[in-house]
Motif scaffolding. Structure first.
Motif, PDB file in Angstrom:
ATOM      1  N   LYS A 191      49.245  61.601  24.100  1.00  0.00           N
ATOM      2  CA  LYS A 191      49.698  63.109  24.379  1.00  0.00           C
ATOM      3  C   LYS A 191      50.973  62.893  25.000  1.00  0.00           C
ATOM      4  O   LYS A 191      51.806  64.093  24.656  1.00  0.00           O
ATOM      5  N   TYR A 194      53.615  62.751  21.952  1.00  0.00           N
ATOM      6  CA  TYR A 194      53.651  63.798  21.268  1.00  0.00           C
ATOM      7  C   TYR A 194      54.568  64.739  22.115  1.00  0.00           C
ATOM      8  O   TYR A 194      55.271  65.471  21.451  1.00  0.00           O
ATOM      9  N   LYS A 195      54.363  65.084  23.365  1.00  0.00           N
ATOM     10  CA  LYS A 195      55.205  66.075  24.170  1.00  0.00           C
ATOM     11  C   LYS A 195      56.625  65.628  24.051  1.00  0.00           C
ATOM     12  O   LYS A 195      57.674  66.567  23.936  1.00  0.00           O
ATOM     13  N   GLU A 205      56.386  74.394  20.342  1.00  0.00           N
ATOM     14  CA  GLU A 205      54.972  74.030  20.456  1.00  0.00           C
ATOM     15  C   GLU A 205      54.145  73.178  19.601  1.00  0.00           C
ATOM     16  O   GLU A 205      54.245  73.327  18.599  1.00  0.00           O
ATOM     17  N   PHE A 206      53.412  72.020  20.283  1.00  0.00           N
ATOM     18  CA  PHE A 206      52.783  71.261  18.963  1.00  0.00           C
ATOM     19  C   PHE A 206      51.581  70.650  19.736  1.00  0.00           C
ATOM     20  O   PHE A 206      51.305  70.402  20.902  1.00  0.00           O
ATOM     21  N   THR A 207      50.710  70.652  18.966  1.00  0.00           N
ATOM     22  CA  THR A 207      49.012  70.285  19.202  1.00  0.00           C
ATOM     23  C   THR A 207      48.656  69.318  18.007  1.00  0.00           C
ATOM     24  O   THR A 207      48.627  69.672  16.806  1.00  0.00           O
ATOM     25  N   ARG A 208      48.254  68.147  18.265  1.00  0.00           N
ATOM     26  CA  ARG A 208      47.962  67.199  17.231  1.00  0.00           C
ATOM     27  C   ARG A 208      46.437  67.622  16.399  1.00  0.00           C
ATOM     28  O   ARG A 208      45.491  67.723  17.196  1.00  0.00           O
ATOM     29  N   ASP A 209      46.490  68.121  15.238  1.00  0.00           N
ATOM     30  CA  ASP A 209      45.515  68.449  14.606  1.00  0.00           C
ATOM     31  C   ASP A 209      45.548  67.965  13.204  1.00  0.00           C
ATOM     32  O   ASP A 209      46.498  68.321  12.268  1.00  0.00           O
ATOM     33  N   ALA A 212      45.892  70.638  10.517  1.00  0.00           N
ATOM     34  CA  ALA A 212      46.904  71.745  10.560  1.00  0.00           C
ATOM     35  C   ALA A 212      47.903  71.503   9.302  1.00  0.00           C
ATOM     36  O   ALA A 212      48.031  70.235   9.040  1.00  0.00           O
ATOM     37  N   ASN A 217      52.421  67.674  11.628  1.00  0.00           N
ATOM     38  CA  ASN A 217      51.104  67.094  11.639  1.00  0.00           C
ATOM     39  C   ASN A 217      50.780  66.518  10.266  1.00  0.00           C
ATOM     40  O   ASN A 217      50.196  65.384   9.856  1.00  0.00           O
TER      41      ASN A 217
END
Length: 329
Positions: A191, A194-195, A205-209, A212, A217
């Protein structure tokens, strides 16, 4: 040279082989003692040679077919064949067509025997998982220290965020008392990476999915499957079944592939996905980037040597401190 057979090719160690192929919209066949892939053009068909002696994995994407003669020749050369979707992802595990392993009965036995000698002991499995994570940190630190492309993009191992993440993860590895705690520490480490990568690539902004549809991703999915192919290849060479994982889910048949792939994913694929996304690269350009970095940093060799060494650890001593440090040439 006509009529060349796999048995006449000069053997190249799997850890030294350079090529991973992803093919789509073509036909793979055997012709004149060589394995070729055919692409149909409007005016003429084009044939391209596959150097099987220097190839570890061939991924067959959409619109591909392969002949029985080609499979026989690839298997004789020890090449792993995988069927996948477009862009090399996903592997088609849902239909039980994932990896076609060359069926050789003459692979070494000492590595699987050594692996099983410790695997049924929960404490030793945890020690092995910790060692894998320490190798992961070592490889990450070496790649980020020497890779000039990362430096040009503003990624540095001595940045405060990265130093803090590595130090914290190393401490957690030493202190955890269960695999679940180690998985939690790994997730926290990832995490933070990734940030950092999203910030330094100005990605927003990023969220691992995995489901997505944003570029980073998608690139992470593609790169991870390339790493899975190399990990599966290294394990096949050593004759260790993919179900004997030390860290990931014990109920997942291929979990050991994920353990081995994790050795190199953070160092190469993770930053590369954000860098290539920022530079508006196409899928093929990102895959070329990954394959180039795998070769440059000897990723397959790191996987191979780490698994080989771990499989023999408890035949040498107590397994607490093997003194093994990977040193790139």
């Amino acid at each position: 040279m006509e009529g060349l057979t796999p048995t006449e090719l000069k053997a190249i160690l799997f850890s030294k082989r350079a090529n991973v192929f992803y093919l789509e919209k073509c036909r793979v066949m055997q012709k004149d003692g060589r394995v070729l892939y055919l692409k149909e053009g409007k005016k003429a068909n084009q044939y391209w040679n596959i150097p099987i002696a220097n190839t570890t994995v061939i991924l067959l994407g959409t619109g591909t077919s392969i002949t029985q003669a080609a499979v026989r020749m690839l298997s004789s050369a020890g090449v792993l064949i995988g069927f996948c979707g477009g862009g090399a992802t996903p592997l088609l595990a849902g239909t039980e067509i994932e990896w076609m392993n060359p069926q050789s009965e003459y692979r070494p036995t000492q590595y699987v025997q050594g692996w099983l000698s410790f695997w049924f002991d929960e404490n030793k499995r945890l020690l092995a998982a910790k060692k894998f994570q320490k190798r992961r940190c070592d490889f990450f630190e070496r790649v980020w220290t020497k890779d000039h492309d990362l430096h040009d993009e503003g990624f540095y191992v001595d940045d405060r965020e990265i130093e803090g993440a590595l130090q914290g993860f190393r401490q957690s590895i030493d202190n955890v008392v269960s695999v679940n705690e180690l998985l939690s520490a790994e997730a926290s480490f990832a995490k933070r990476l990734y940030k950092y990568s999203a910030q330094h690539a100005d990605y927003g902004e990023f969220t691992r999915d995995v489901n997505a549809l944003d570029t980073a991703n998608i690139f992470l999915n593609h790169g991870n499957y390339l790493a899975y192919g190399m990990a599966a290849s290294a394990l096949w060479v050593l004759g260790i079944p993919h179900g004997f994982a030390v860290m990931h889910g014990k109920t997942r048949r291929g979990a050991l592939v994920f353990d081995v792939a994790d050795l190199i994913k953070d160092a190469i694929i993770l930053p590369g996905a954000f860098i290539c996304a920022r530079n508006n690269m196409e899928n093929q350009e990102f895959r070329d980037y990954c394959l180039q970095k795998f070769t440059e940093h000897k990723a397959l060799e790191v996987m191979y040597d780490t698994v080989k060494q771990q499989s023999q650890q408890w035949q040498k001593g107590d397994g607490l401190d093997d003194g093994y440090i990977y040193q790139p040439e």
